[in-house]
Design an enzyme around this catalytic site. Sequence first.
Site, PDB file in Angstrom:
ATOM      1  N   ILE A 266      -1.201  -2.189 -10.072  1.00  0.00           N
ATOM      2  CA  ILE A 266      -2.492  -2.319  -9.373  1.00  0.00           C
ATOM      3  C   ILE A 266      -3.504  -1.306  -9.903  1.00  0.00           C
ATOM      4  O   ILE A 266      -4.661  -1.654 -10.171  1.00  0.00           O
ATOM      5  CB  ILE A 266      -2.298  -2.182  -7.843  1.00  0.00           C
ATOM      6  CG1 ILE A 266      -1.289  -3.231  -7.395  1.00  0.00           C
ATOM      7  CG2 ILE A 266      -3.649  -2.254  -7.115  1.00  0.00           C
ATOM      8  CD1 ILE A 266      -1.537  -4.084  -6.266  1.00  0.00           C
TER       9      ILE A 266
ATOM     10  N   ARG B 200      -1.021   2.880   0.741  1.00  0.00           N
ATOM     11  CA  ARG B 200      -0.236   3.129   1.942  1.00  0.00           C
ATOM     12  C   ARG B 200      -0.872   4.271   2.740  1.00  0.00           C
ATOM     13  O   ARG B 200      -1.297   5.281   2.169  1.00  0.00           O
ATOM     14  CB  ARG B 200       1.201   3.527   1.576  1.00  0.00           C
ATOM     15  CG  ARG B 200       2.082   2.356   1.154  1.00  0.00           C
ATOM     16  CD  ARG B 200       2.318   1.370   2.297  1.00  0.00           C
ATOM     17  NE  ARG B 200       3.194   0.265   1.958  1.00  0.00           N
ATOM     18  CZ  ARG B 200       2.788  -0.937   1.539  1.00  0.00           C
ATOM     19  NH1 ARG B 200       1.505  -1.198   1.375  1.00  0.00           N
ATOM     20  NH2 ARG B 200       3.665  -1.893   1.293  1.00  0.00           N
TER      21      ARG B 200
ATOM     22  N   ASP C 153      -8.027   0.566   3.542  1.00  0.00           N
ATOM     23  CA  ASP C 153      -7.426  -0.705   3.977  1.00  0.00           C
ATOM     24  C   ASP C 153      -6.098  -0.419   4.667  1.00  0.00           C
ATOM     25  O   ASP C 153      -5.486  -1.317   5.241  1.00  0.00           O
ATOM     26  CB  ASP C 153      -7.232  -1.638   2.779  1.00  0.00           C
ATOM     27  CG  ASP C 153      -6.747  -3.010   3.205  1.00  0.00           C
ATOM     28  OD1 ASP C 153      -7.365  -3.591   4.122  1.00  0.00           O
ATOM     29  OD2 ASP C 153      -5.745  -3.503   2.653  1.00  0.00           O
TER      30      ASP C 153
ATOM     31  N   GLU D 195      -0.971   2.190  11.422  1.00  0.00           N
ATOM     32  CA  GLU D 195      -1.743   0.935  11.460  1.00  0.00           C
ATOM     33  C   GLU D 195      -1.038  -0.180  12.226  1.00  0.00           C
ATOM     34  O   GLU D 195      -1.669  -1.141  12.654  1.00  0.00           O
ATOM     35  CB  GLU D 195      -2.075   0.459  10.045  1.00  0.00           C
ATOM     36  CG  GLU D 195      -0.860  -0.002   9.268  1.00  0.00           C
ATOM     37  CD  GLU D 195      -1.147  -0.266   7.795  1.00  0.00           C
ATOM     38  OE1 GLU D 195      -2.042   0.368   7.232  1.00  0.00           O
ATOM     39  OE2 GLU D 195      -0.434  -1.116   7.223  1.00  0.00           O
TER      40      GLU D 195
ATOM     41  N   HIS E 162      -5.401  -3.715   6.481  1.00  0.00           N
ATOM     42  CA  HIS E 162      -4.371  -4.001   5.478  1.00  0.00           C
ATOM     43  C   HIS E 162      -4.461  -5.462   5.004  1.00  0.00           C
ATOM     44  O   HIS E 162      -3.485  -6.229   5.107  1.00  0.00           O
ATOM     45  CB  HIS E 162      -2.977  -3.688   6.019  1.00  0.00           C
ATOM     46  CG  HIS E 162      -1.980  -3.378   4.939  1.00  0.00           C
ATOM     47  ND1 HIS E 162      -0.948  -2.488   5.100  1.00  0.00           N
ATOM     48  CD2 HIS E 162      -1.865  -3.851   3.669  1.00  0.00           C
ATOM     49  CE1 HIS E 162      -0.236  -2.428   3.985  1.00  0.00           C
ATOM     50  NE2 HIS E 162      -0.778  -3.247   3.105  1.00  0.00           N
ATOM     51  N   THR E 163      -5.647  -5.806   4.507  1.00  0.00           N
ATOM     52  CA  THR E 163      -5.883  -7.192   4.098  1.00  0.00           C
ATOM     53  C   THR E 163      -6.208  -7.325   2.613  1.00  0.00           C
ATOM     54  O   THR E 163      -6.549  -8.418   2.153  1.00  0.00           O
ATOM     55  CB  THR E 163      -7.046  -7.816   4.909  1.00  0.00           C
ATOM     56  OG1 THR E 163      -8.084  -6.837   5.035  1.00  0.00           O
ATOM     57  CG2 THR E 163      -6.621  -8.249   6.269  1.00  0.00           C
ATOM     58  N   ALA E 164      -6.106  -6.231   1.871  1.00  0.00           N
ATOM     59  CA  ALA E 164      -6.472  -6.299   0.449  1.00  0.00           C
ATOM     60  C   ALA E 164      -5.655  -7.350  -0.294  1.00  0.00           C
ATOM     61  O   ALA E 164      -6.139  -8.000  -1.215  1.00  0.00           O
ATOM     62  CB  ALA E 164      -6.291  -4.931  -0.204  1.00  0.00           C
TER      63      ALA E 164
HETATM   64  C1  COI Z   1       2.643  -5.072  -0.080  1.00  0.00           C
HETATM   65  O1  COI Z   1       2.868  -6.111  -0.702  1.00  0.00           O
HETATM   66  O2  COI Z   1       3.342  -4.056  -0.218  1.00  0.00           O
HETATM   67  C2  COI Z   1       1.497  -5.030   0.833  1.00  0.00           C
HETATM   68  O3  COI Z   1       0.994  -3.974   1.099  1.00  0.00           O
HETATM   69  C3  COI Z   1       1.060  -6.296   1.490  1.00  0.00           C
HETATM   70  C4  COI Z   1       1.868  -6.566   2.708  1.00  0.00           C
HETATM   71  C5  COI Z   1       1.396  -5.787   3.884  1.00  0.00           C
HETATM   72  C6  COI Z   1       1.880  -8.017   3.080  1.00  0.00           C
END
Ligand code: COI
Length: 330
Positions: free
Chosen positions: A160, A238, A262, A267, A299-301
């Site tokens: 990422i 995170r 995010d 959360e 947490h919607t990215a």
């Molecule tokens: C992950 O894939 O680790 C994410 O952060 C997304 C998840 C909360 C669905």
Amino acid sequence: MKSGAKTMKIIAYNSRVDEEEFFVKFSRKYNVEILRCALSPDLENANLAKGCECVSVVTTEINAELIKKFHETGVRFISTRTVGFEHIDLDAAKKTGIQVDNITYSTSSVSEYTVMLILMTLRRAKLITERSNVQDNSLIGIRGKELRNMTVGVIGTGKIGCAVIQNLSGFGCKVIAYNRSQREDLKNFCEYVCLETLYKKSDVITVHIPATQENLHLINHDTIQQMKDGVIIINTSRGSLIDTAALIKGIEEKKIGGIALDVIEGENTFAYRDTKGEPILNREYLVLKSFPNVIITPHTAFYTDQAISDMVENSVRSCVEFIKKKSPSL
Ligand code: COI
């Protein structure tokens, strides 16, 4: 699969309505039967996995007790439809002989969202929209900054972080990065520096590393003091990477110029639920959210059509590969 062989069964916990079309599509593509369960896995519903050697989960806690229970029902493989796997007790899984795997999905989902948050913060988008909503269209206080004039510090150059750096390359900003190991192919897009230099030189800092015990509160009061005045901090990774109390202090003291998160510690008190009318038991989140220069999203990215398709497909494929490896004749 040989004719006459039984169709492989997978149970997918926390299965959401928006994942349904993909579960249907990929159960056909991989010739597997997928039982969808909307509930988070727990000791009571672990029995639903009977007859399934593989389970697919998301972010809810999979602790030692639950792993033992799964093992008793015959589960041998847990696939998490997420990149992060800190919610799974890997030691317990290893002890019981259950194999665990995570997945990857379109990096554009999180990397584009990160760039969006950087731009929203630089352009004071929260304040502009809040004011516009109450017909205050005055200019005072909403002047933004141009990304091309910024030095962006990227902590973590895994999948990422790397995608974020590539996305940023079109904006003309200077990008510096920190990672334990360096990627040669990224050196056209960024300059690797040590963490201290990154803190000292960055106008914008964005974190892209996993949550481990070692990097708990990597960004804290002391590290914030090493940063530039007016620094902008972005977190789409995170919550545990950043000490929320230190962010509040940084905003109050005007050391920090803007924040977009995010993810935030605790959360799970609000993310993915409609909590209208309920008390939110996370005071730091509420305080931080009240600042005009702080954007918080739940947490919607990751949440794009492509990423959801990838999450389901890669989780199903991972289960199929596990079974194939175990029984190569299938
Ligand atoms: C992950 O894939 O680790 C994410 O952060 C997304 C998840 C909360 C669905």
